[in-house]
Design a protein around this motif. Structure first.
Motif, PDB file in Angstrom:
ATOM      1  N   ASP A  20      -4.079   0.535  -2.084  1.00 42.60           N
ATOM      2  CA  ASP A  20      -3.925  -0.715  -1.802  1.00 42.60           C
ATOM      3  C   ASP A  20      -3.676  -2.018  -2.911  1.00 42.60           C
ATOM      4  OD1 ASP A  20      -6.461   0.254   0.935  1.00 42.60           O
ATOM      5  OD2 ASP A  20      -4.184  -0.020   1.001  1.00 42.60           O
ATOM      6  N   GLN A  64      -5.641   6.504  -1.127  1.00 42.24           N
ATOM      7  CA  GLN A  64      -4.937   5.456  -0.484  1.00 42.24           C
ATOM      8  C   GLN A  64      -5.065   4.261  -1.670  1.00 42.24           C
ATOM      9  OE1 GLN A  64      -4.263   4.903   2.665  1.00 42.24           O
ATOM     10  NE2 GLN A  64      -3.505   2.596   2.060  1.00 42.24           N
ATOM     11  N   ARG A 118      -9.542  -1.122  -5.233  1.00 43.57           N
ATOM     12  CA  ARG A 118      -8.131  -1.117  -4.656  1.00 43.57           C
ATOM     13  C   ARG A 118      -7.803   0.172  -4.060  1.00 43.57           C
ATOM     14  NH1 ARG A 118      -4.021  -2.276  -7.648  1.00 43.57           N
ATOM     15  NH2 ARG A 118      -4.909  -1.284  -9.616  1.00 43.57           N
ATOM     16  N   SER A 159       0.871  -1.107   0.119  1.00 45.43           N
ATOM     17  CA  SER A 159       0.073   0.024  -0.278  1.00 45.43           C
ATOM     18  C   SER A 159       0.876   1.321  -0.112  1.00 45.43           C
ATOM     19  CB  SER A 159      -1.014  -0.007   1.178  1.00 45.43           C
ATOM     20  OG  SER A 159      -1.907  -1.129   1.373  1.00 45.43           O
TER      21      SER A 159
END
Length: 121
Positions: A83, A81, A66, A16
């Motif tokens: 991930d 963000q 994601r 991440s």
């Protein structure tokens, strides 16, 4: 609007990263915000957008599920963000403001400097 992105770097596939973007200038809270990315030899690609209130979001199919875009109007910040990163996420990521979606795709009026994201497999 002036945009300053940060948070790029190197991550492993499956990991991440969180990108941040600080906005300054005309009232930030009135603008929708978003992220684009670009790899060498390719056109810039829309990644995600968020409405001025933060209630509406849109994502490219390639990152849906994601990546998560968010914003903090009190701090004039927008975040991405990321991930479950994949090698194909490697790109220069650009923070943008005042996005418009047309029949030919997404565009933006304001662009920050890019931040490099590199994902190793």
């Amino acid at each position: 609007v002036q945009l300053q992105a940060s948070g790029g770097g190197l991550a492993q596939a499956g990991g991440s990263l969180r990108l941040s973007c600080r906005a300054s200038g005309p009232p930030f809270s009135r603008e929708n915000m978003g992220w684009f990315r670009q790899t060498p030899g390719k056109e810039r690609e829309f990644v995600a957008s968020i409405g001025s209130s933060g209630l509406t979001t849109a994502y490219a199919d390639s990152v849906k599920g994601r990546f998560t875009i968010s914003r903090d109007n009190a701090k004039n910040m927008v975040y991405l963000q990321m991930d479950s990163l994949k090698s194909e996420d490697t790109a220069v990521y650009y923070c943008t403001a005042a996005l418009v979606r047309s029949n030919v795709g997404w565009s933006a009026s304001y662009w920050g400097q890019g931040t490099q994201v590199t994902i190793s497999s």
